[in-house]
Write an enzyme that holds these catalytic residues in place. Structure first.
Site, PDB file in Angstrom:
ATOM      1  N   SER A  23       2.431   2.804  -2.422  1.00  0.00           N
ATOM      2  CA  SER A  23       3.701   2.379  -3.013  1.00  0.00           C
ATOM      3  C   SER A  23       4.056   3.125  -4.291  1.00  0.00           C
ATOM      4  CB  SER A  23       3.669   0.872  -3.278  1.00  0.00           C
ATOM      5  OG  SER A  23       2.486   0.481  -3.947  1.00  0.00           O
ATOM      6  N   THR A  24       3.503   4.308  -4.475  1.00  0.00           N
ATOM      7  CA  THR A  24       3.847   5.077  -5.669  1.00  0.00           C
ATOM      8  C   THR A  24       5.084   5.937  -5.467  1.00  0.00           C
ATOM      9  OG1 THR A  24       2.324   6.854  -5.012  1.00  0.00           O
ATOM     10  CG2 THR A  24       1.451   5.136  -6.473  1.00  0.00           C
ATOM     11  N   GLY A  72       8.577   6.830  -2.303  1.00  0.00           N
ATOM     12  CA  GLY A  72       9.162   6.645  -0.984  1.00  0.00           C
ATOM     13  C   GLY A  72       9.473   5.212  -0.626  1.00  0.00           C
ATOM     14  N   ILE A  73       9.289   4.887   0.654  1.00  0.00           N
ATOM     15  CA  ILE A  73       9.567   3.541   1.140  1.00  0.00           C
ATOM     16  C   ILE A  73       8.721   2.506   0.408  1.00  0.00           C
ATOM     17  CG2 ILE A  73       9.357   2.002   3.142  1.00  0.00           C
ATOM     18  CD1 ILE A  73      10.105   4.426   4.913  1.00  0.00           C
ATOM     19  N   GLY A  74       7.459   2.817   0.195  1.00  0.00           N
ATOM     20  CA  GLY A  74       6.568   1.864  -0.471  1.00  0.00           C
ATOM     21  C   GLY A  74       7.045   1.487  -1.856  1.00  0.00           C
ATOM     22  N   SER A 129       7.254   2.898  12.818  1.00  0.00           N
ATOM     23  CA  SER A 129       8.240   3.978  12.941  1.00  0.00           C
ATOM     24  C   SER A 129       8.915   3.887  14.293  1.00  0.00           C
ATOM     25  CB  SER A 129       7.537   5.339  12.818  1.00  0.00           C
ATOM     26  OG  SER A 129       8.399   6.398  13.207  1.00  0.00           O
ATOM     27  N   THR A 135       0.836  -1.199   0.000  1.00  0.00           N
ATOM     28  CA  THR A 135       0.000   0.000   0.000  1.00  0.00           C
ATOM     29  C   THR A 135       0.872   1.250   0.000  1.00  0.00           C
ATOM     30  OG1 THR A 135      -0.210   0.077   2.429  1.00  0.00           O
ATOM     31  CG2 THR A 135      -1.834  -1.227   1.211  1.00  0.00           C
ATOM     32  N   TYR A 177       0.624  11.019  15.979  1.00  0.00           N
ATOM     33  CA  TYR A 177       1.311  10.107  15.066  1.00  0.00           C
ATOM     34  C   TYR A 177       1.973   8.971  15.842  1.00  0.00           C
ATOM     35  CZ  TYR A 177       4.966   8.491  11.823  1.00  0.00           C
ATOM     36  OH  TYR A 177       5.792   7.723  11.049  1.00  0.00           O
TER      37      TYR A 177
END
Length: 264
Positions: A15-16, A18-20, A141, A13, A154
């Site tokens: 995932s367009t 960064g980390i994803g 995180s 999810t 957060y």
């Protein structure tokens, strides 16, 4: 170690970028068929094109859906076939003082960071258990353990992810399915780049240099004394998704550069 996932199908999810995106790329390089997800058709199509350019011949598809609502999760699920690997990476963060953060801020973080993973796990875990193999990973995180004073909302949502992952691991005990959480520290992601854009422009420094200053000032316990790359975080996640990680479950695995100052 040769991680081989040619028979597996993964959903990552958010995932367009960064980390994803780095996780999606790593899983595709290991041979998995990967479903990418983002909020818009354009971002999903762009991510698919980038992945196919960087991993030629990979089996990549995508579904656009906003996972901050139950309806968005249903939209994503409607576009899926069987999933063996679920990486719950969708998340938001917003620095705001506790006394200024209203219910809307808390609810937004809870719905996106926690409930998206609850809903997807509830829908996809039973079939993994039935097949006798599966991997679920929550991208949490270090803020789950090192609650930031300027983002308590957060931090609380990330701590909840650790509890959720541990509970689900126990719920599917003995099934061949593992559930873990991975805890990145400060990371050179697209979101961080956007958050630090003003500081980069003000100082004329590179993003890497600005983030190094941030880590030294705001996370002085960091042992690597810099931000991680998205690839460094993705490496841990891809390993946890592998067949080799079959004895790792219910764990909170840190990729925080040593920010959390303990030995366990």
């Amino acid at each position: 170690m040769n991680i081989e996932l040619k028979t597996k199908r993964a959903l990552v999810t958010a995932s367009t970028g960064g980390i994803g995106f780095a996780v999606a790329k790593g899983l595709a390089q290991a041979g998995a068929a990967v479903v990418v997800n983002g909020r818009s058709e354009r971002s999903v199509n762009d991510a698919i094109a980038r992945l196919l350019a960087e991993v030629p011949g990979a089996a990549i598809s995508g579904v656009a859906a906003d996972l901050s609502t139950a309806q968005g999760v249903e939209t994503l699920l409607a576009g899926l076939s069987a999933i063996d690997i679920l990486v719950n990476n969708a998340g938001i963060y917003q620095p705001q003082d506790f006394f200024a953060a209203g219910d809307d801020v808390w609810n937004a973080h809870w719905q996106t960071n926690v409930m998206s993973g609850v809903r997807l796990s509830r829908a996809l875990l039973p079939a993994m258990v039935e097949r006798g193999w599966g991997r679920v990973v929550f991208v949490a995180s270090e803020s789950a353990r090192n609650i930031p004073a300027d983002m308590i909302h957060y931090g609380v949502s990330k701590t909840a992810q650790l509890a959720l992952a541990r509970g689900l691991a126990k719920r599917v005990a003995g099934s061949g399915v593992t559930v873990n959480s991975v805890l990145p520290g400060p990371t050179l992601s697209d979101g961080v780049a956007e958050m630090m854009k003003g500081e980069v422009e003000r100082t004329g420094k590179s993003l890497e240099a600005v983030m190094r200053d941030f880590v030294l000032e705001q996370r002085p316990s960091s042992i690597i004394q810099r931000a991680s790359s998205v690839e460094e975080v993705a490496n841990m996640i891809v390993y946890v998704c592998s067949t080799q990680a079959s004895a790792t479950t219910g764990a909170a695995l840190r990729v925080d550069g040593g920010v959390v100052d303990d030995i366990v």
